[in-house]
Design a protein around this motif. Structure first.
Motif, PDB file in Angstrom:
ATOM      1  N   LEU A   1      62.494  16.724 -38.129  1.00 47.45           N
ATOM      2  CA  LEU A   1      62.133  15.488 -38.790  1.00 47.45           C
ATOM      3  C   LEU A   1      60.630  15.722 -39.370  1.00 47.45           C
ATOM      4  CD1 LEU A   1      62.521  12.496 -39.882  1.00 47.45           C
ATOM      5  CD2 LEU A   1      62.144  11.831 -37.500  1.00 47.45           C
ATOM      6  N   ILE A   2      60.315  15.520 -40.525  1.00 44.33           N
ATOM      7  CA  ILE A   2      59.053  15.388 -41.029  1.00 44.33           C
ATOM      8  C   ILE A   2      58.623  13.855 -41.204  1.00 44.33           C
ATOM      9  CG2 ILE A   2      57.447  16.213 -42.759  1.00 44.33           C
ATOM     10  CD1 ILE A   2      58.943  18.704 -43.144  1.00 44.33           C
ATOM     11  N   VAL A   3      57.472  13.703 -40.496  1.00 43.69           N
ATOM     12  CA  VAL A   3      57.278  12.019 -40.924  1.00 43.69           C
ATOM     13  C   VAL A   3      55.708  12.055 -41.330  1.00 43.69           C
ATOM     14  CG1 VAL A   3      56.711   9.935 -39.688  1.00 43.69           C
ATOM     15  CG2 VAL A   3      58.480  11.464 -38.834  1.00 43.69           C
TER      16      VAL A   3
ATOM     17  N   ARG B   1      54.946  20.458 -48.294  1.00 41.72           N
ATOM     18  CA  ARG B   1      54.174  21.619 -47.853  1.00 41.72           C
ATOM     19  C   ARG B   1      54.890  22.096 -46.477  1.00 41.72           C
ATOM     20  NH1 ARG B   1      49.632  23.414 -44.838  1.00 41.72           N
ATOM     21  NH2 ARG B   1      48.863  25.475 -45.748  1.00 41.72           N
ATOM     22  N   LEU B   2      55.001  20.982 -45.662  1.00 41.35           N
ATOM     23  CA  LEU B   2      55.730  21.354 -44.227  1.00 41.35           C
ATOM     24  C   LEU B   2      56.894  22.068 -44.615  1.00 41.35           C
ATOM     25  CD1 LEU B   2      54.290  18.515 -41.940  1.00 41.35           C
ATOM     26  CD2 LEU B   2      53.588  20.993 -41.907  1.00 41.35           C
ATOM     27  N   LEU B   3      57.705  21.453 -45.401  1.00 42.27           N
ATOM     28  CA  LEU B   3      59.153  21.515 -45.705  1.00 42.27           C
ATOM     29  C   LEU B   3      59.185  23.187 -46.006  1.00 42.27           C
ATOM     30  CD1 LEU B   3      62.056  21.038 -46.182  1.00 42.27           C
ATOM     31  CD2 LEU B   3      61.461  19.881 -48.467  1.00 42.27           C
TER      32      LEU B   3
ATOM     33  N   THR C   1      65.472  24.057 -39.309  1.00 40.72           N
ATOM     34  CA  THR C   1      66.014  23.533 -40.710  1.00 40.72           C
ATOM     35  C   THR C   1      65.417  21.992 -40.746  1.00 40.72           C
ATOM     36  OG1 THR C   1      68.163  24.583 -40.590  1.00 40.72           O
ATOM     37  CG2 THR C   1      67.902  22.568 -41.925  1.00 40.72           C
ATOM     38  N   VAL C   2      64.869  21.465 -41.752  1.00 43.47           N
ATOM     39  CA  VAL C   2      64.396  20.107 -41.893  1.00 43.47           C
ATOM     40  C   VAL C   2      65.707  19.301 -42.266  1.00 43.47           C
ATOM     41  CG1 VAL C   2      62.915  18.761 -43.415  1.00 43.47           C
ATOM     42  CG2 VAL C   2      61.968  20.589 -42.828  1.00 43.47           C
TER      43      VAL C   2
END
Length: 246
Positions: free
Chosen positions: A4-6, A15-17, A27-28
């Protein structure tokens, strides 16, 4: 492993994805731009790892990380921030990594690998905990009902499901609310029940099969009841390994 990207900045999340997509085995599964949505996403997607910014509108990442640390079966937290002055406070929340923006690919790979290894260690520990433990264990669970206190034989229990502050016990003849937490139940009955999701434990003895539902999710078929508890992706491999030795 699910991530999970917060981050409140869309470009930072993207960018993180893109960086995560290039790393095999990760996997995101969701994104969030604030603390409240992040907690909802953790409940819904049960990620293994949270990549977390610190400075965000509303509650900041440090406050969110403290809440995450208090969750049952909490995901690992890796901070990704433009500010280095929060490092000491960040590790006080049990974070496994602290990356400064712009995050470099090799640094992200290293800290994700670290988080992955910690997760594997936790799974091995969980498997060891599944050895039978009978000393001083209760044989019944007590539940308050309109008729008073009802005793439910542990032998009849099929699974426990947590929903916010409440835990429901599902047994052979019905269901009741309990005053106990899922974490307390997991610790006491670790030899008889196994975690399949951040919010549920199932009776090992009564597992009949693992099945896939229409959405492709794994679920558990349990003896004597129609309900099929869903297994989160992070627990599928652990449960498969456990069933091999039963």
């Amino acid at each position: 492993m699910d991530i999970l990207i917060v981050d409140d900045e869309s470009l930072a999340r993207q960018r993180l994805l893109r960086m995560v997509e290039k790393i095999e085995g990760f996997t995101v599964v969701a994104e969030a731009d604030n603390a409240e949505d992040a907690l909802v996403a953790i409940t819904q997607y049960d990620p293994d790892i949270v990549l977390l910014d610190i400075r965000m509108p509303g509650r900041d990442g440090l406050s969110l990380a403290q809440d995450i640390a208090e969750l049952d079966d909490a995901p690992a937290v890796i901070f990704c921030t433009a500010f280095d002055q929060y490092a000491l406070d960040a590790f006080g929340t049990n974070a496994v990594g602290y990356l400064l923006k712009p995050v470099k690919a090799e640094q992200l790979l290293q800290v994700l690998d670290k988080a992955s290894k910690l997760n594997k260690i936790q799974r091995v520990a969980a498997q060891k905990d599944n050895a039978p433990q009978t000393d001083n264990q209760r044989t019944h669970i007590s539940a308050k009902t309109r008729r008073g206190v009802e005793l439910i034989a542990l032998e009849d229990v099929r699974y426990f499901l947590a929903d916010h502050k409440y835990v429901t016990v599902y047994h052979r003849t019905g269901e009741q609310l309990l005053d106990e937490t899922l974490k307390e139940l997991e610790e006491e009955f670790s030899g008889r029940f196994v975690r399949i999701h951040r919010n549920s434990l199932v009776s090992i003895k009564h597992i009949e099969a693992l099945e896939r539902n229409a959405q492709g999710q794994y679920q558990v078929r349990l003896a004597d009841i129609e309900l099929r508890p869903v297994i989160s992706r992070r627990h599928v491999s652990n449960l498969k390994e456990l069933l091999k030795v039963l």
